[in-house]
Write an enzyme that holds these catalytic residues in place. Structure first.
Site, short mmCIF file in Angstrom:
data_model
loop_
_atom_site.label_atom_id
_atom_site.label_comp_id
_atom_site.label_asym_id
_atom_site.label_seq_id
_atom_site.Cartn_x
_atom_site.Cartn_y
_atom_site.Cartn_z
N CYS A 1 -8.94 1.64 0.19
CA CYS A 1 -8.50 3.05 0.14
C CYS A 1 -9.44 3.86 -0.74
CB CYS A 1 -7.08 3.14 -0.38
SG CYS A 1 -6.96 2.66 -2.10
N GLU B 1 2.62 -7.96 7.23
CA GLU B 1 2.81 -9.08 8.17
C GLU B 1 1.48 -9.68 8.59
OE1 GLU B 1 3.29 -5.88 8.49
OE2 GLU B 1 3.63 -5.23 10.55
N ARG B 2 0.36 -8.97 8.32
CA ARG B 2 -0.95 -9.50 8.73
C ARG B 2 -1.52 -10.47 7.70
NH1 ARG B 2 -3.89 -4.00 10.25
NH2 ARG B 2 -1.97 -2.84 10.38
N SER C 1 -0.82 3.31 5.12
CA SER C 1 -1.43 4.49 5.76
C SER C 1 -0.57 5.73 5.54
CB SER C 1 -1.59 4.21 7.25
OG SER C 1 -0.32 3.92 7.80
N LYS D 1 8.12 -6.86 0.35
CA LYS D 1 7.87 -7.01 1.80
C LYS D 1 6.37 -6.81 1.97
CE LYS D 1 7.03 -5.30 5.23
NZ LYS D 1 5.76 -5.61 5.93
N PHE E 1 -2.25 -4.58 4.18
CA PHE E 1 -3.01 -5.81 4.41
C PHE E 1 -4.28 -5.91 3.56
CE2 PHE E 1 -5.65 -3.07 7.09
CZ PHE E 1 -6.91 -3.57 6.86
N GLU F 1 -9.38 8.81 8.89
CA GLU F 1 -9.67 7.66 8.04
C GLU F 1 -10.17 6.55 8.96
OE1 GLU F 1 -6.34 5.55 6.19
OE2 GLU F 1 -7.66 4.98 4.54
P1 NAD Z 1 0.18 0.29 7.27
O1 NAD Z 1 0.69 1.64 6.94
O2 NAD Z 1 -0.04 -0.06 8.69
O3 NAD Z 1 1.19 -0.84 6.71
C1 NAD Z 1 1.61 -0.84 5.37
C2 NAD Z 1 3.00 -1.48 5.29
O4 NAD Z 1 3.92 -0.68 6.04
C3 NAD Z 1 3.07 -2.88 5.89
O5 NAD Z 1 3.88 -3.68 5.05
C4 NAD Z 1 3.72 -2.68 7.26
O6 NAD Z 1 4.53 -3.76 7.62
C5 NAD Z 1 4.57 -1.44 7.04
N1 NAD Z 1 4.65 -0.60 8.26
C6 NAD Z 1 3.65 -0.37 9.16
N2 NAD Z 1 4.06 0.49 10.11
C7 NAD Z 1 5.34 0.82 9.80
C8 NAD Z 1 6.29 1.68 10.40
N3 NAD Z 1 6.01 2.36 11.51
N4 NAD Z 1 7.51 1.79 9.83
C9 NAD Z 1 7.80 1.11 8.70
N5 NAD Z 1 6.92 0.28 8.08
C10 NAD Z 1 5.71 0.13 8.62
O7 NAD Z 1 -1.14 0.08 6.41
P2 NAD Z 1 -2.20 -1.10 6.50
O8 NAD Z 1 -2.97 -0.97 7.77
O9 NAD Z 1 -1.55 -2.40 6.18
O10 NAD Z 1 -3.15 -0.73 5.25
C11 NAD Z 1 -4.23 0.15 5.33
C12 NAD Z 1 -3.85 1.52 4.86
O11 NAD Z 1 -3.36 1.48 3.53
C13 NAD Z 1 -5.01 2.48 4.84
O12 NAD Z 1 -4.60 3.73 5.32
C14 NAD Z 1 -5.38 2.56 3.36
O13 NAD Z 1 -6.04 3.74 2.98
C15 NAD Z 1 -4.03 2.47 2.75
N6 NAD Z 1 -4.11 2.05 1.36
C16 NAD Z 1 -3.88 2.98 0.39
C17 NAD Z 1 -3.99 2.63 -0.94
C18 NAD Z 1 -3.76 3.65 -2.02
O14 NAD Z 1 -3.69 3.28 -3.17
N7 NAD Z 1 -3.64 4.93 -1.70
C19 NAD Z 1 -4.32 1.32 -1.29
C20 NAD Z 1 -4.55 0.39 -0.27
C21 NAD Z 1 -4.43 0.76 1.05
#
Ligand code: NAD
Length: 492
Positions: free
Chosen positions: A284, A179-180, A229, A176, A152, A385
Site C-alpha cells: 500500500c 483467504e488467499r 482495498s 479474519k 493478503f 491502484e
Molecule cells: P481486499 O479488500 O480484497 O481484501 C481485504 C479483506 O477483506 C480480506 O480479508 C477479504 O476476505 C475481505 N473482503 C474482500 N472483499 C470483500 C467484500 N466484498 N466484502 C467483505 N469483505 C471482503 O484487499 P486485498 O486484495 O487482500 O489487499 C490489497 C489491498 O489492500 C490494496 O488495495 C492495498 O492498497 C490495501 N492495503 C492497504 C494498506 C493500508 O495501510 N492502507 C495496507 C495493506 C494493504
C-alpha cells in the site's frame, strides 16, 4: 504444526475445521501449485469465535496489564525462535522474496514490543481539586470483543498491527485473515497458543465475505479494524458503523514520488526502484507514479528504466531474487491489462514486463518491472491502484504543479519527495495531503510507535493502526469525578 494444506480455525483455545465447504484455492504464486483451500466461512463459525471471545473477556479484562503483557513477552520470544519458518511460509503463500518476508515479520514483531509498554501507554490522567474537594480522573478501559479483517499483502505483519494492542489493553480478539494467505498467520497463532494465553483471548476464523459480514453484524463485536482495498474499506466502514461499532478502515493507495532536479541521482533511483518494485508493487506504500520536475525528467527516466531492467525476477525463495510474482493469475491478467490500457491511452512503455517467463516456473504469476513514460492525465491509470510492478513517470514543469497533481488524487496514503533542498522538502511536508510522507525516503512506513496514517480515500475513520492510536482505538475513556468530604470519614 498444522499441515500446509489444512486451513483451520482457532476458537476458544482449540483448532477446529471450519464448518463451510471449500471456498478459495490457496496458491503458491511462484509455482501456481494449489497449497490449500480456504473455506468461505459461515456465520456459525464466526459466532463460535465471538462467543469464545465474549466468554474469555471478563477474566482477561480483570488481569492486571502488567500480567497481560507477560504473554506478549513470551510471544515475542517465540516469534524470534520461529522467525525463519514464518518468513518462508510468507514467501510460499504470498510470493514476496524471503528478504521482504523477513522485513515484514520484523515490522510485525516491533508492534508486539511496543504493546509490551501497555502499563504506561494505557494510563489515564487525573487532576485534584477540579472544584474545592473534588478530584477528576480519566481511566482507559477495554471495549470487549474486537475483530480485525486483514489483506493478503502482509500476511503476518498486518494482523500484528492490531492483535498485540487489542489484547494488551484487555480486549479479546477475533482475526479474519485474507483467504488467499491463511497459513503464515496460523503459524503465528500456534505460537500464541504456546504462550499459554487463556483460551478465547485470541481466536482465528477463516473465510471470505460471509465471514466478514457475520463479524460486521454480530452484536457482541464492539470494534472492527480493517485493512484492504478502498471499495471494501468503504463498505465495511458503513456497515459496521450502521451496526453501532467503532471502526478503522485502511484502504488502497496511489502513491506519488516527486523527483526534483537537485535530487541525488543514484540514491533516488535506487530508492524509487525499491519502492515501485519491492513486493512486486503489492504494497500500500508502493510508489506508483514518479513526477519528475524540470531537468529531472531525462536522467530519471533513463536511470529508473536501466535499474528496473536489471532486477532479477523469480521465485522469492531463490538466491538473489529481487522481485517475486503477483498473488494470483487474475492479478497478473489485470495488471497486464492495465499496462496495455496505459500504452493504448498514450503512454510509452520504456520497459514492458508483460509476458515475463521464468524458467522452471512457467505457471507462476510473474509480471516483470514496467516503466510507463508519459501517462496522460486523462488515462484511467492516473487514478487506478495498479498493485503491480508498474511505475508511471509523468512530468511537471514546477514543484507547485507536482504538488497539484498529487493533491488531485482521490487517495492520500503516502507521498515522497527527493531533493537536496530543505526548503522544498519543508514546503512539501507542509502542503501535501497524504497521511504518510517521505523526504528522500521511498517507502514512508511509520515505525510501530507512530500511527500508520492515511488520508482521503485511503482511510476511513479517525484513529489509525499502531502505537498510541491503537491504544486509543481499543479503549474507551471513563471519567470519574469524586467528592470525599472529611466529615463523612470515620475517625482512625
Ligand atoms: P481486499 O479488500 O480484497 O481484501 C481485504 C479483506 O477483506 C480480506 O480479508 C477479504 O476476505 C475481505 N473482503 C474482500 N472483499 C470483500 C467484500 N466484498 N466484502 C467483505 N469483505 C471482503 O484487499 P486485498 O486484495 O487482500 O489487499 C490489497 C489491498 O489492500 C490494496 O488495495 C492495498 O492498497 C490495501 N492495503 C492497504 C494498506 C493500508 O495501510 N492502507 C495496507 C495493506 C494493504
Amino acid at each position: 504444526m498444522i499441515a500446509i494444506d489444512e486451513v483451520r480455525d482457532y476458537v476458544g483455545g482449540a483448532w477446529r475445521r471450519p464448518s463451510s465447504a471449500r471456498g478459495t484455492d490457496v496458491l503458491n504464486p511462484a509455482t501456481g501449485e494449489v497449497i490449500g483451500q480456504s473455506p468461505e466461512g459461515t456465520p456459525e463459525d464466526v459466532a463460535a469465535a465471538v462467543n469464545a471471545a465474549s466468554a474469555a473477556f471478563p477474566d482477561w479484562r480483570a488481569l492486571p496489564p502488567a500480567e497481560r503483557i507477560q504473554y506478549l513477552f513470551r510471544f515475542k520470544q517465540l516469534l524470534e525462535e520461529h522467525f525463519e519458518d514464518i518468513a518462508r511460509s510468507i514467501t510460499i503463500e504470498n510470493g514476496k522474496t524471503l528478504g521482504e518476508a523477513r522485513g515484514e515479520l520484523r515490522r510485525g514483531v516491533e508492534n508486539v514490543e511496543v504493546a509490551c509498554g501497555i502499563p504506561i501507554l494505557m494510563q489515564g490522567y487525573t487532576l485534584e481539586d477540579v472544584a474545592r474537594g473534588i478530584d477528576e480522573s480519566m481511566f482507559r478501559q477495554p471495549l470487549g470483543v474486537v475483530a480485525a479483517i486483514t489483506p493478503f499483502n502482509f500476511p503476518a505483519m498486518i494482523p500484528l498491527w492490531f492483535l498485540p494492542y487489542a489484547i494488551a489493553c484487555g480486549n479479546t480478539f477475533v482475526l479474519k485473515p485474507s483467504e488467499r494467505v491463511p497459513f503464515s498467520i496460523a503459524r503465528v497463532v500456534e505460537l500464541i497458543e504456546q504462550t499459554g494465553l487463556p483460551r478465547g483471548v485470541v481466536n482465528l476464523v477463516n473465510g471470505g465475505k460471509p465471514a466478514v459480514d457475520a463479524l460486521l453484524d454480530h452484536p457482541a463485536v464492539q470494534a472492527i479494524s480493517f485493512v484492504g482495498s478502498s471499495p471494501v474499506a468503504r463498505y465495511i466502514y458503513a456497515r459496521a458503523a450502521a451496526n453501532g461499532k467503532r471502526v478503522q478502515c485502511q484502504g488502497g493507495a496511489k502513491n506519488h514520488v516527486v523527483v526534483l532536479p537537485d535530487a541525488d541521482r543514484e540514491t533516488t533511483t535506487q530508492i524509487v526502484a525499491d519502492s515501485a518494485y519491492g513486493c512486486a508493487g503489492q504494497r500500500c506504500l508502493a510508489v506508483s507514479v514518479a513526477v519528475t520536475v524540470g531537468d529531472a525528467r531525462d536522467w530519471f527516466r533513463k536511470s529508473i528504466t536501466d535499474l528496473a531492467a536489471s532486477l532479477k525476477v523469480g521465485d522469492g525463495l531463490g538466491n538473489g531474487v529481487q522481485m517475486g510474482p503477483l498473488i494470483t493469475p487474475a492479478s497478473k491478467q489485470r495488471v497486464e491489462g492495465l499496462i496495455a490500457k496505459g500504452s493504448a491511452e498514450g503512454a510509452t512503455a520504456a520497459l514492458d514486463g508483460r509476458g515475463a517467463k521464468i524458467t522452471g516456473h512457467e505457471r507462476g504469476n510473474f509480471v516483470g518491472p514496467t516503466v510507463l513514460d508519459g501517462v496522460p492525465a486523462s488515462s484511467e491509470l492516473t487514478e487506478t491502484e495498479i498493485f503491480g510492478p508498474v511505475l508511471s513517470v509523468i512530468h511537471a514543469s514546477s514543484e507547485e504543479q507536482a504538488i497539484d497533481i498529487i493533491t488531485r488524487s482521490s487517495y492520500g496514503n503516502a507521498s515522497s519527495i527527493f531533493t537536496g533542498s530543505g526548503a522544498a522538502a519543508r514546503r512539501f511536508r507542509n502542503q501535501i495531503p497524504t497521511g504518510n510522507v517521505g523526504v528522500n525516503i521511498g517507502v514512508a512506513a511509520p515505525m510501530a510507535y507512530f500511527p500508520f496514517s492515511g488520508w482521503k480515500g485511503s482511510f476511513f475513520g479517525v484513529l489509525h493502526a499502531q502505537g498510541r492510536d491503537a491504544v486509543e482505538f481499543y479503549t474507551d475513556k471513563k471519567v470519574v469525578i469524586e467528592r470525599w468530604p472529611k466529615e463523612w470519614s470515620r475517625k482512625f
